[in-house]
Design a protein around this motif. Sequence first.
Motif, PDB file in Angstrom:
ATOM      1  N   UNK A 191      43.557   6.464  16.101  1.00 50.39           N
ATOM      2  CA  UNK A 191      41.956   5.881  16.153  1.00 50.39           C
ATOM      3  C   UNK A 191      41.424   5.634  15.070  1.00 50.39           C
ATOM      4  N   UNK A 192      41.256   6.265  14.057  1.00 49.73           N
ATOM      5  CA  UNK A 192      40.860   6.137  12.789  1.00 49.73           C
ATOM      6  C   UNK A 192      39.157   7.127  12.964  1.00 49.73           C
ATOM      7  N   UNK A 193      38.887   5.878  12.083  1.00 55.96           N
ATOM      8  CA  UNK A 193      37.554   6.594  12.283  1.00 55.96           C
ATOM      9  C   UNK A 193      36.742   6.463  13.538  1.00 55.96           C
ATOM     10  N   UNK A 194      37.004   5.556  14.415  1.00 50.07           N
ATOM     11  CA  UNK A 194      36.545   5.293  15.912  1.00 50.07           C
ATOM     12  C   UNK A 194      36.686   6.290  16.529  1.00 50.07           C
ATOM     13  N   UNK A 195      37.776   8.128  16.115  1.00 47.31           N
ATOM     14  CA  UNK A 195      37.061   9.098  16.500  1.00 47.31           C
ATOM     15  C   UNK A 195      35.913   9.694  17.687  1.00 47.31           C
ATOM     16  N   UNK A 196      34.949   9.389  16.352  1.00 45.76           N
ATOM     17  CA  UNK A 196      33.589   9.754  16.392  1.00 45.76           C
ATOM     18  C   UNK A 196      32.756   9.128  18.172  1.00 45.76           C
ATOM     19  N   UNK A 197      33.874   8.509  18.747  1.00 45.55           N
ATOM     20  CA  UNK A 197      33.673   7.308  19.362  1.00 45.55           C
ATOM     21  C   UNK A 197      34.311   8.435  21.487  1.00 45.55           C
ATOM     22  N   UNK A 198      35.210   9.000  20.284  1.00 49.96           N
ATOM     23  CA  UNK A 198      36.532   9.397  21.429  1.00 49.96           C
ATOM     24  C   UNK A 198      35.392  10.957  23.096  1.00 49.96           C
ATOM     25  N   UNK A 199      35.390  10.451  24.151  1.00 48.59           N
ATOM     26  CA  UNK A 199      34.860  11.537  24.693  1.00 48.59           C
ATOM     27  C   UNK A 199      35.760  12.875  24.481  1.00 48.59           C
ATOM     28  N   UNK A 200      36.342  12.350  23.873  1.00 52.34           N
ATOM     29  CA  UNK A 200      37.582  13.953  24.735  1.00 52.34           C
ATOM     30  C   UNK A 200      37.743  14.654  23.212  1.00 52.34           C
ATOM     31  N   UNK A 201      37.335  13.591  22.099  1.00 53.89           N
ATOM     32  CA  UNK A 201      37.500  14.350  20.622  1.00 53.89           C
ATOM     33  C   UNK A 201      36.980  14.272  20.068  1.00 53.89           C
ATOM     34  N   UNK A 202      35.613  14.116  20.467  1.00 53.49           N
ATOM     35  CA  UNK A 202      34.185  13.294  19.686  1.00 53.49           C
ATOM     36  C   UNK A 202      33.404  14.873  18.733  1.00 53.49           C
ATOM     37  N   UNK A 203      34.200  15.709  19.459  1.00 50.96           N
ATOM     38  CA  UNK A 203      33.726  17.383  19.429  1.00 50.96           C
ATOM     39  C   UNK A 203      34.223  17.517  17.566  1.00 50.96           C
ATOM     40  N   UNK A 204      35.829  17.147  17.537  1.00 45.89           N
ATOM     41  CA  UNK A 204      36.139  17.242  15.499  1.00 45.89           C
ATOM     42  C   UNK A 204      35.197  16.996  15.095  1.00 45.89           C
ATOM     43  N   UNK A 205      35.755  17.812  13.614  1.00 48.64           N
ATOM     44  CA  UNK A 205      33.843  17.758  12.520  1.00 48.64           C
ATOM     45  C   UNK A 205      34.802  16.302  11.533  1.00 48.64           C
ATOM     46  N   UNK A 206      35.362  15.412  11.832  1.00 52.18           N
ATOM     47  CA  UNK A 206      35.258  14.090  11.446  1.00 52.18           C
ATOM     48  C   UNK A 206      34.148  14.027  10.469  1.00 52.18           C
ATOM     49  N   UNK A 207      34.207  13.588   9.229  1.00 51.96           N
ATOM     50  CA  UNK A 207      33.101  12.930   8.278  1.00 51.96           C
ATOM     51  C   UNK A 207      33.954  11.577   7.668  1.00 51.96           C
ATOM     52  N   UNK A 208      33.275  11.006   8.637  1.00 54.41           N
ATOM     53  CA  UNK A 208      33.866   9.776   8.154  1.00 54.41           C
ATOM     54  C   UNK A 208      33.322   8.886   6.964  1.00 54.41           C
ATOM     55  N   UNK A 209      33.903   7.821   6.114  1.00 53.69           N
ATOM     56  CA  UNK A 209      33.312   7.642   4.790  1.00 53.69           C
ATOM     57  C   UNK A 209      33.947   6.127   4.487  1.00 53.69           C
ATOM     58  N   UNK A 210      32.995   5.898   4.414  1.00 52.84           N
ATOM     59  CA  UNK A 210      32.584   4.208   4.175  1.00 52.84           C
ATOM     60  C   UNK A 210      33.122   3.526   2.242  1.00 52.84           C
ATOM     61  N   UNK A 211      34.548   3.369   2.233  1.00 52.51           N
ATOM     62  CA  UNK A 211      35.712   2.814   1.148  1.00 52.51           C
ATOM     63  C   UNK A 211      34.832   1.255   0.781  1.00 52.51           C
ATOM     64  N   UNK A 212      35.077   0.858  -0.138  1.00 57.27           N
ATOM     65  CA  UNK A 212      35.319  -0.647  -0.694  1.00 57.27           C
ATOM     66  C   UNK A 212      36.429  -0.975  -1.997  1.00 57.27           C
ATOM     67  N   UNK A 213      36.924  -1.596  -1.794  1.00 58.50           N
ATOM     68  CA  UNK A 213      37.778  -1.967  -2.417  1.00 58.50           C
ATOM     69  C   UNK A 213      37.697  -3.645  -3.697  1.00 58.50           C
ATOM     70  N   UNK A 214      37.734  -3.996  -4.871  1.00 60.58           N
ATOM     71  CA  UNK A 214      37.781  -5.083  -5.377  1.00 60.58           C
ATOM     72  C   UNK A 214      39.196  -6.115  -5.129  1.00 60.58           C
ATOM     73  N   UNK A 215      39.557  -6.976  -5.257  1.00 64.91           N
ATOM     74  CA  UNK A 215      40.953  -7.624  -6.190  1.00 64.91           C
ATOM     75  C   UNK A 215      40.574  -8.598  -6.855  1.00 64.91           C
ATOM     76  N   UNK A 216      40.622  -8.558  -8.023  1.00 66.02           N
ATOM     77  CA  UNK A 216      40.091  -9.427  -9.086  1.00 66.02           C
ATOM     78  C   UNK A 216      41.641 -10.073  -9.835  1.00 66.02           C
ATOM     79  N   UNK A 217      41.407 -10.867 -10.677  1.00 66.07           N
ATOM     80  CA  UNK A 217      42.563 -11.596 -11.296  1.00 66.07           C
ATOM     81  C   UNK A 217      42.102 -11.609 -12.592  1.00 66.07           C
ATOM     82  N   UNK A 218      42.690 -11.437 -14.199  1.00 66.99           N
ATOM     83  CA  UNK A 218      42.452 -11.233 -15.588  1.00 66.99           C
ATOM     84  C   UNK A 218      42.989 -11.885 -16.020  1.00 66.99           C
ATOM     85  N   UNK A 219      42.313 -13.090 -17.228  1.00 68.58           N
ATOM     86  CA  UNK A 219      43.490 -14.027 -17.714  1.00 68.58           C
ATOM     87  C   UNK A 219      43.902 -13.737 -18.825  1.00 68.58           C
TER      88      UNK A 219
END
Length: 354
Positions: A191-219
């Motif tokens: 379940x990806x970063x939602x693991x932080x909410x998992x009652x059985x596996x939230x003890x694992x040291x997950x370090x979620x990190x947000x990523x942003x990506x742009x899609x652009x058009x060049x002339x």
Amino acid sequence: MNIDYLIVGQGLAGSLLSWELIRRGCKVLVVDSGASNASQIAAGLINPVTGQRFVKADETDQLMAFNRTYYHQLAQHFGQNFLHEKRMLRLLRDETEYRSALKRLKDSLYRPYLASLLPPDRLEIPCHHLRAVLVQKQTGYLLTRPLLACLREFFINNGHYRSTLFNYFDVQLTPSLRWQDIKPGRIIFCEGYQLINNPWFNWLPLQPAKGEILTLENPTKIPPIMLNFGHWLIPLDDHRFRLGATFVRNDLSLEPKEQGEKLLLDSLYRLTGFFNKAGIIACDANIRPCTSDRRPFIGSHPKHPQLSVFNGFGAKGSLQVPWYSAHFADSLVADQLLSPSCDIKRHYASHFIG
């Protein structure tokens, strides 16, 4: 309904693990809400040599050899190509990077992935303040969104998919494992970063990190080469390209932010004026499931062995997930041992006693 495996999450990890288990004759049900996930947003970048010191991980050779055959087989099955192989140009800005690149070029272990050093004037795109250009090999990107769409259609058509939000409170552990009307032999959380909410596996040291990506058009027409300059640029066609990605730990919102867009564009404009007239087509954001030791989380709960996890691939899912999917499927079906480097047993001692 009795099944072998209930897979929670249809990102790249959940999809390819399900694919592997189904190929081995297992009864599998994938449960997913249909919400956007990090795999759908990701650029799918495959880059075997990374970081300021141009490091190749120990398992890279094995993963790269496996991936080429694996993605080719998926392309044959679904009748479309998902892996696009393109050379990457690493733009070196200072003498330290230049010397590190020279050192790696002389190392036989890196020859399959590093081609040569070029002077800055050999670039088709004029760039500012470069010391040299390192040409990388065996790089490319995976079209994750089309691949996940094909796999979802396959799961639906073959009765392996249920579109719903998975609720942890619907899980019954005793006297036998059950979720709603399903009696699985095992539940595997992908379940990806939602693991932080998992009652059985939230003890694992997950370090979620947000990523942003742009899609652009060049002339102006874009050369068909990927660029790496701290951030990366991936050409999609003659005029469209993706630019990414930010790395933010203190913001787990799924909305793109103005500061992320500004950071990426400023980085590009400092590099070159070639894209100054490019227009933004799309801004995407999601959360990477990174781990503290940069190793995936694979294995079973120490007290509830019928619950397992397959997660934590961070920004390297396209490179790592195929091999680890097959490896984990073999450990489940053929009772093979998991590699200690990925097995979550490495974290047991920090959280469980006795």
